[in-house]
Design an enzyme around this catalytic site. Structure first.
Site, short mmCIF file in Angstrom:
data_model
loop_
_atom_site.label_atom_id
_atom_site.label_comp_id
_atom_site.label_asym_id
_atom_site.label_seq_id
_atom_site.Cartn_x
_atom_site.Cartn_y
_atom_site.Cartn_z
N ASP B 362 0.84 -1.20 0.00
CA ASP B 362 0.00 0.00 0.00
C ASP B 362 0.87 1.25 0.00
O ASP B 362 2.03 1.22 0.42
CB ASP B 362 -0.90 0.02 1.24
CG ASP B 362 -0.09 -0.08 2.53
OD1 ASP B 362 0.69 -1.05 2.65
OD2 ASP B 362 -0.21 0.81 3.39
N GLU B 363 0.28 2.31 -0.50
CA GLU B 363 0.87 3.65 -0.40
C GLU B 363 2.33 3.75 -0.83
O GLU B 363 3.16 4.34 -0.13
CB GLU B 363 0.72 4.17 1.03
CG GLU B 363 -0.72 4.30 1.45
CD GLU B 363 -0.86 4.99 2.79
OE1 GLU B 363 -1.61 5.97 2.86
OE2 GLU B 363 -0.21 4.53 3.75
N VAL B 364 2.66 3.17 -1.99
CA VAL B 364 3.97 3.42 -2.56
C VAL B 364 4.00 4.89 -2.97
O VAL B 364 3.12 5.35 -3.69
CB VAL B 364 4.23 2.50 -3.78
CG1 VAL B 364 5.49 2.92 -4.50
CG2 VAL B 364 4.31 1.05 -3.32
#
Lengths: 604, 604
Positions: B362-364
């Site tokens: 998540d949330e790269v």
């Protein structure tokens, strides 16, 4: 986990115009606050290696920062003759040796040495000029604390209550040195301290939910640790009447949640005494004429609309019988009402020595009185609901004053638009009003009317807000939209964060003269959805945020800017110490942030 | 305390158009839900004198309601050969005799008598057809429970795990009869029960905050009591790497919060075994390539932008290096990255037997990779960030599959607009996606792409929302307006109330075929502002609300309407029982309401 929304919303909120304007509006007031709170020019705030909460008005710690070992036979040397101060001295001695507080970040200090060996601090000296000044509103709580590197420490105070504040400060300057297995206390320290406001309170509602005595004591103990000095005990409400009164035993017998859920005369004595030994006053509230459904168990004849459903027509709010479930209001036309109220006032003022008596008088609901046949007749004869309230307050107020008490009422008694009294019934000399609606606006209305004000704005100081609501069968929550808000069903949401509590200026928008009538503030813990299982986390550390704002202010003496950035690490440390002392306060940041100053800020 | 605003806001919220439309939209799905959850026509839901949470799919209790005494030598008779079931039987026997649960309202039941004397229930019989069915996704958890007035009781189940659910149900039908000082259990009862969804989870984040093993065990125990079956352990994050791995000991040594704040191999074995004996699977998550700043302590060379300030320019959100403080992302261009990741996957799959492995993803954050010189060169050569992520996932996914695991990722890996992979890299056969953004919309996108979905919508199932935010030096809170909201600074506020959690339909807006790909849901406890001091109250009873919705649905089988009105008293009772079992769940209503059915409703 987070998302673009997170900071985007945050920035959106920030960029709203008001930030600019209100900063402009703040500066004057805050400098004033700062000037008051700081007797001498201070440098811009920077946390010390070890800090005190609430931040002292003035504190210096000579650099390089030193610490002195505390002797294992440490004790407090002070005047005898005040049993409360003696018990406080014993309590802090025990706490100091038992606490073993380990800071989250090891303080960078040097241990003092003299002639090659490290001196020890054998005792703390207390010097009190007026040992017998009674604990009352406005009592002098100032103190000075000096800790010398050579191992001498003194607390000098005008009163025993100020000395207690100094003892707390001393306890917070001590920590456990892991490797050395030694108790250290900051040395080369000088503190000069006094509160900005004389009234720094917490209100606890034991009417909606009964709290065991132990939880009340733990809460009062935590208040004292935060230098708060008023425990506003909202004892009764429509849901229960837990206080056993000698002259009216039936009220608790029939009105409490049951056996084991009542406060006996002994319980009250214990609580008042426990609070006194911590410099905390206990202000009792018996809410009336509204919020009295619980009185109907014993005296149904004096309670209007008792037992009726609170909201006969959900689509017609004005027709409600109460502000929330639990309908019932004392009937001012019933002679027996005054007999009971008079006995209650006499019993309660006998049990509680404090000079303030809180009489409630909030949320008188027209629908309840309108539903009462006797009152219908009164109205038919041309009477009004305000006259009815005036009849009640006009009879009860003198009874309170006759017991040498100043009466405290919720603002509604004067500001409610539907039902209120004329000021003549509540003379400013014997009346204090507690505000909770419309933020700074109502504070201004109260002081402009010449009354002293206690600030408990629901928008800043209500600790119950933001957890939804308890009223059942409500379809408002049944909505599949991900962006649907409606405040989560919480009437006063959102949750009041510690930052929102901390940043509020209770004299916002007032002139210097008007501000003089604001005696302080109270965070309010209403308990429809709180009981002993979660009390600590809901109260702390948010109450600590108000405690500092009202003790030494929320802004930097040197810069005149709000302290919120600088306060974060200090509050994290203080919360950590409170947890160690048995108070289950909620954390405000990941531990990661504490050891990386500035790295968790929005603006570095 | 309350105010006009309270109900006015509530009514305003109610009267919004969507209420009508979504009710219309709901009916079909909810009837479907009801039909699934109820094998036979049931009467409109009315709580029994004693209830089970989550409400069983089918339960009958012959009227007049009877109860039978439980013998003081009560025990469970069942098949041997499954050590987990044996320990469960012993645990429930001990619980039954020790719990002494006293209902808030005394149940109106008659104690069975036979020939003048009251029979006793000497034991409970367990009958399990497939004693060795392994605990895995989709295992049969159904059971039937019969308690006869004559004092015979049987739990019949296909598997040991279903038998455990039956034991829990039995334990909730027992209570302590104060006057008689007797343990009673409902008699004349038949329960036929099975879950609507095979995946009913709770996610706990031990990366932001370390939780002692005891708190994890207590949480898993409470999950089992709520018939939840998946503990999604978000073990690591940017703030800490608390898991000791045999092949990569440096990760925890350098990346944890310190000694005593790490999970040893023995801790993990204990937790997994404890969970197994309660029918709870433990799904480990090692989040990567984002949320990996903590890996840099051991291997700085494989982490991009580690140690950098997360938000160089608060006014330019796209330039951020991370979604929240703690910047650092694995560098897919660094060969060593794959060596470490491979070792991590092998160690973690050796420690955790479950068939699911959560790989995060998540949330790269573009800003972090863009700040890395080696990646800048890669981009200069025409590479893209999505190719970079694909390179990483494409290498890691086969390693997970090679260990016979199905990989779970947060939805971002597919749905993030800036950085995502092509579906070919994550075949639906070996991939499950967990959704958290945009509510029902993203669930639909996931299943339409052919993936199985786990629903953790932040708008309904995020337990951290609504307590503000932890990022410091944020002036958003510094506003004197009483009506100023901005969600209290909480990115996903408001607080998700139990009602909001309970009412959510995780297949909302899906066709029947699409709905088949939704394997269940998870409430998510992110811990930036939660630690052991307040964990229970933040999780319970809100997780219980999801537990019932995913077990037997949130609507009435007979009427097809949401159960929220009827569920309130039952949840109050269940919360009361959980507190008695040592879980500090928060209350949802004043005690006053429980003894006055309907009186605390909005609509009677």
């Amino acid at each position: 986990m987070s998302t673009n929304q997170r900071v985007q919303r945050r920035l959106a909120a920030q960029s709203t115009a008001p930030m600019a304007t209100n900063n402009g509006g703040f500066v004057v007031l805050l400098l004033l606050l700062c000037l008051v709170s700081s007797p001498r020019p201070a440098r811009a705030d920077v946390p010390f290696p070890v800090n005190v909460w609430p931040k002292p008005t003035y504190m210096s710690w000579a650099e390089p920062h030193m610490a002195v070992r505390v002797s294992s036979s440490f004790h407090v040397v002070g005047p005898s003759g005040n049993s409360y101060l003696l018990s406080a001295a014993q309590r802090y001695t025990a706490l100091l040796l038992a606490e073993r507080y380990r800071p989250l970040v090891t303080p960078a200090v040097n241990i003092t040495t003299a002639g090659g060996r490290a001196p020890e601090l054998p005792y703390l000296t207390l010097a009190v000029s007026d040992l017998h000044a009674p604990l009352q509103h406005g009592v002098d709580e100032s103190y000075a604390l000096e800790i010398l590197p050579t191992g001498a420490a003194t607390v000098t105070a005008a009163t025993a209550w100020g000395a207690m504040r100094g003892l707390e400060t001393f306890s917070q300057l001590a920590w456990w040195w892991g490797r050395e297995r030694t108790l250290l206390v900051a040395a080369g320290v000088r503190v000069e301290d006094r509160p900005l406001y004389p009234h720094r309170g917490l209100m606890l509602d034991t009417g909606r939910t009964y709290f065991p005595v132990a939880d009340i004591l733990r809460t009062i103990d935590a208040m004292a640790a935060n230098k708060m000095n008023v425990f506003h005990w909202h004892i009764t409400d429509s849901q229960s009447f837990p206080l056993e009164l000698p002259s009216q035993p039936a009220l608790a017998e029939k009105g409490s949640y049951g056996e084991g859920m009542r406060y006996t005369v002994e319980d009250v004595k214990l609580i008042v005494d426990f609070a006194m030994s911590r410099g905390v006053r206990v202000v009792p509230e018996i809410d009336s004429p509204g919020h009295t459904a619980s009185w109907a168990g014993a005296y149904p004849e004096i309670v209007s609309c008792a037992g009726k459903f609170w909201l006969p027509d959900a689509l017609d709010w004005p027709s409600r019988l109460a502000a929330e479930p639990g309908a019932g209001q004392l009937n001012p036309l019933e002679p027996k009402t005054y007999q009971v109220v008079s006995n209650v006032i006499n019993d309660v003022t006998s049990l509680f020595p404090d000079g303030l008596y809180h009489a409630g008088a909030d949320e008188v609901t027209p629908g309840c009185w309108n539903a009462d046949p006797s009152i219908q007749a009164y109205l038919a004869r041309g009477g009004t609901l305000s006259q009815l309230l005036e009849k009640f307050i006009g009879a009860a107020h003198p009874l309170i004053v006759a017991r040498n008490r100043t009466a405290v009422y919720w603002e509604d008694v004067l500001l409610d638009q539907a039902v209120n009294v004329t000021p003549s019934v509540i003379p400013p000399e014997t009346t204090i009003l507690q505000t909770w609606n419309n933020g700074a606006n109502n504070t201004k209305l109260i002081v402009q009317a010449g009354y002293r004000a206690i600030v408990s704005s629901a928008s800043f100081y209500y600790l119950d807000c933001g957890h939804g609501d308890f009223v059942g069968n409500n379809s408002v929550y049944d909505d599949p939209r991900s962006d649907y808000d409606s405040n989560g069903g919480s009437w006063c949401g959102p949750y009041k964060t510690w930052q929102r509590v901390y940043d509020y200026d209770i004299t916002h928008g007032l002139t210097a003269d008007e501000a003089k009538l604001v005696i302080g503030g109270e965070v309010a813990m209403w308990t429809e959805q709180v009981d002993a299982a979660v009390l600590d986390g809901r109260v702390w550390p948010r109450a600590s945020a108000m405690a500092e704002a009202l003790w030494s202010g929320n802004c930097d003496a040197a810069t005149g800017r709000k302290r919120y950035a600088e306060a974060t690490d200090r509050l994290t440390d203080w919360r950590h110490r409170m947890v160690g002392r048995g108070v289950r306060a909620e954390p405000i940041q990941p531990l990661w942030c504490r050891s990386r100053p500035g790295m968790c800020n929005l603006v570095r």
